[in-house]
Design an enzyme around this catalytic site. Structure first.
Site, PDB file in Angstrom:
ATOM      1  CG  ASP A   1      -1.981   1.044   1.554  1.00 21.20           C
ATOM      2  OD1 ASP A   1      -2.522   1.521   0.492  1.00 21.20           O
ATOM      3  OD2 ASP A   1      -1.394   1.788   2.534  1.00 21.20           O
TER       4      ASP A   1
ATOM      5  CG  ASP B   1      -1.498   7.973   0.858  1.00 20.05           C
ATOM      6  OD1 ASP B   1      -0.391   7.942   0.332  1.00 20.05           O
ATOM      7  OD2 ASP B   1      -2.555   8.275   0.424  1.00 20.05           O
TER       8      ASP B   1
ATOM      9  CG  ASP C   1      -2.047   1.962   6.709  1.00 17.40           C
ATOM     10  OD1 ASP C   1      -1.971   1.857   5.385  1.00 17.40           O
ATOM     11  OD2 ASP C   1      -2.393   3.000   7.252  1.00 17.40           O
TER      12      ASP C   1
END
Length: 235
Positions: free
Chosen positions: A26, A28, A186
């Site tokens: 991922d 961001d 995250d």
């Protein structure tokens, strides 16, 4: 902290063999701390469209990960297909292209770890809910683009995570089967996408914007620093 080190996405209780050959990330909250720029740019977009509302950092944090349209819809309290949502989304994307990384920085250890993996011949991909124009601008601005063999966003014809489509497409581009790729993220969106794609190992990184969901504990690995990825590709 490293936990669930032997959990693989097939639920077998041990890492699949052979060792992984690719890593999917991922953007961001995983590779880059982009929260300050996301906040600044959505506030610029709100101001440009005449809205009085402005988001602080803590209001912005839980909204990250589901894509820019979902971000716009959540802020306005409108449906994903509402004209107001589309207008805010389009303005946000346009502004982001001009202010991609004024405040964003790679997390500690990201560049060193990606470089080490690249030197070992590991294929690397970035799959993000970030609009494609913003993704390209951020990766270029932070000198991360040359490290990746594939980079994909929903605007390029894919559903957003947790659908596994972007992960599967990146594996095809890299020429690696999903069961030989790890997924690092995250948010729940990232982790569920990794599990759905059948990745070798799905990993939550704690420096991001959302804690590891309780219902995914025991199904994914949890790490605190990027360098903890390197042993997965050793031996």
């Amino acid at each position: 902290m490293v936990s669930c080190e032997t959990i693989s996405s097939d639920g077998s209780g041990g890492r699949r063999q052979p060792r992984p050959a690719a890593a999917i990330f991922d953007l961001d909250g995983t590779l880059v701390d982009a929260l300050p720029d996301i906040r600044a740019n959505i506030n610029r977009a709100l101001a440009a469209l005449g809205y009085d509302r402005r988001l602080d950092m803590e209001e912005t944090r839980p909204l990250v990960g589901g894509g820019a349209r979902n971000l716009a819809a959540s802020i306005l309290g409108k449906g994903i297909d509402a004209p107001e949502t589309e207008a805010l989304y389009q303005r946000f994307c346009a502004i982001y292209a001009h202010h991609p990384a004024e405040l964003s920085r790679p997390f500690d250890g990201v560049i060193e770890t990606l470089t080490a993996l690249k030197e070992r011949g590991v294929r690397l991909a970035c799959v993000t809910a970030k609009p494609a124009v913003a993704r390209v601008a951020v990766l270029d601005a932070l000198a991360l683009s040359p490290l990746f063999d594939a980079a994909l966003s929903p605007e390029e014809g894919f559903p957003t995570k947790p659908a596994p489509d972007m992960l599967l497409a990146s594996c095809r581009i890299m020429g690696v089967a999903p069961e030989r790729a790890i997924m690092v993220g995250d948010t729940r969106y990232d982790l569920e996408a990794g599990l759905a794609a059948g990745c070798h190992t799905t990993i939550h990184i704690s420096h991001g914007y959302q804690p590891l969901p309780d219902d995914l504990r025991g199904r994914v690995m949890a790490i605190d620093h990027f360098r903890q990825l390197l042993p997965l590709f050793s031996g």
